[in-house]
Scaffold this motif. Sequence first.
Motif, short mmCIF file in Angstrom:
data_model
loop_
_atom_site.label_atom_id
_atom_site.label_comp_id
_atom_site.label_asym_id
_atom_site.label_seq_id
_atom_site.Cartn_x
_atom_site.Cartn_y
_atom_site.Cartn_z
N GLU A 66 0.83 -1.20 0.00
CA GLU A 66 0.00 0.00 0.00
C GLU A 66 0.86 1.25 0.00
O GLU A 66 2.02 1.23 0.45
CB GLU A 66 -0.92 -0.01 1.23
N THR A 67 0.30 2.31 -0.49
CA THR A 67 0.99 3.60 -0.51
C THR A 67 1.49 3.96 0.88
O THR A 67 0.77 3.82 1.87
CB THR A 67 0.03 4.69 -1.01
N GLY A 68 2.74 4.39 0.94
CA GLY A 68 3.34 4.82 2.19
C GLY A 68 4.13 3.75 2.93
O GLY A 68 4.88 4.06 3.85
N ARG A 69 3.95 2.51 2.56
CA ARG A 69 4.67 1.43 3.23
C ARG A 69 6.09 1.30 2.70
O ARG A 69 6.38 1.64 1.55
CB ARG A 69 3.94 0.11 3.06
N GLN A 70 6.96 0.77 3.53
CA GLN A 70 8.32 0.49 3.12
C GLN A 70 8.38 -0.93 2.56
O GLN A 70 7.81 -1.86 3.12
CB GLN A 70 9.29 0.61 4.30
N VAL A 71 9.09 -1.05 1.45
CA VAL A 71 9.21 -2.36 0.79
C VAL A 71 10.68 -2.58 0.43
O VAL A 71 11.35 -1.66 -0.06
CB VAL A 71 8.37 -2.41 -0.51
N PHE B 190 22.28 -7.22 -3.05
CA PHE B 190 22.07 -5.82 -3.44
C PHE B 190 20.59 -5.50 -3.26
O PHE B 190 19.84 -5.45 -4.22
CB PHE B 190 22.51 -5.61 -4.88
N PRO B 191 20.15 -5.25 -2.03
CA PRO B 191 18.74 -4.98 -1.79
C PRO B 191 18.33 -3.57 -2.22
O PRO B 191 19.11 -2.63 -2.14
CB PRO B 191 18.61 -5.14 -0.27
N LEU B 192 17.09 -3.48 -2.68
CA LEU B 192 16.51 -2.21 -3.09
C LEU B 192 15.32 -1.91 -2.18
O LEU B 192 14.42 -2.74 -2.06
CB LEU B 192 16.03 -2.29 -4.54
N THR B 193 15.33 -0.74 -1.55
CA THR B 193 14.26 -0.37 -0.63
C THR B 193 13.48 0.83 -1.15
O THR B 193 14.08 1.83 -1.56
CB THR B 193 14.82 -0.05 0.77
N LEU B 194 12.17 0.68 -1.13
CA LEU B 194 11.28 1.80 -1.39
C LEU B 194 10.86 2.30 -0.01
O LEU B 194 10.16 1.61 0.71
CB LEU B 194 10.05 1.36 -2.19
N GLU B 195 11.33 3.46 0.37
CA GLU B 195 11.14 3.92 1.74
C GLU B 195 9.67 4.24 2.04
O GLU B 195 9.19 3.97 3.14
CB GLU B 195 12.01 5.13 2.01
N SER B 196 8.98 4.79 1.10
CA SER B 196 7.56 5.11 1.25
C SER B 196 6.92 4.94 -0.12
O SER B 196 6.94 5.85 -0.93
CB SER B 196 7.39 6.54 1.76
N ALA B 197 6.40 3.75 -0.36
CA ALA B 197 5.96 3.39 -1.70
C ALA B 197 4.85 4.31 -2.22
O ALA B 197 3.96 4.74 -1.47
CB ALA B 197 5.48 1.95 -1.71
N THR B 198 4.94 4.60 -3.50
CA THR B 198 3.91 5.39 -4.17
C THR B 198 3.36 4.58 -5.35
O THR B 198 4.01 3.65 -5.84
CB THR B 198 4.48 6.71 -4.70
#
Lengths: 112, 113
Positions: free
Chosen positions: B14-19, B74-82
């Motif tokens: 969901e929007t706003g979550r970290q992934v 090599f992890p990729l993080t979306l700090e606050s998903a949009t």
Amino acid sequence: LAKTTQPISMDSYEGQEVNITCSHNNIATNDYITWYQQFPSQGPRFIIQGYKTKVTNEVASLFIPADRKSSTLSLPRVSLSDTAVYYCLVGDIASSASKIIFGSGTRLSIRP
Amino acid sequence: DAGITQSPRYKITETGRQVTLMCHQTWSHSYMFWYRQDLGHGLRLIYYSAAADITDKGEVPDGYVVSRSKTENFPLTLESATRSQTSVYFCASSERASDNEQFFGPGTRLTVL
């Protein structure tokens, strides 16, 4: 940036030779020319790479003229399994990894 | 098995979550890359890494964070998903700086609601 221009799509028939041309007018001295193939729902797969003149491997040939402003991927005797998107890239990981651009690719459709 | 793997293969958030998307390669390749591919388009480079603890931005780095504490990961993080980050994410690795051959993982299909 060494931007590339390729045809959006091409059609051909089984058994034919297919040539896909890529334009890269701003290619830099250190840049290699690399071609990838991508099937739906898969990551791209390396096909061939060259710097100048002609390179040939078991699946394709790559023709590069002296000015290196374009290149042509040649697929001999295509089959239905060659239906895919083909990307032309120019760049050099060592000197400019951030500038390697895939572009939109050429969607090749092979018909029986 | 040797190769490059990505996990998860599918993710809905969901929007706003970290992934965090994971990428692991068994070849000890120096270079690793993260790309995103939006429907019907080519790949765009997000971040890349030349070696452990060395990372740099690609074409579209905004909204993403990477790290590389070990050569193989090599992890990729979306700090606050949009929602605009809904895409297919591909990880790749390359052995030699003088060779542009990249080996790609199977991809992670991310949907942000």
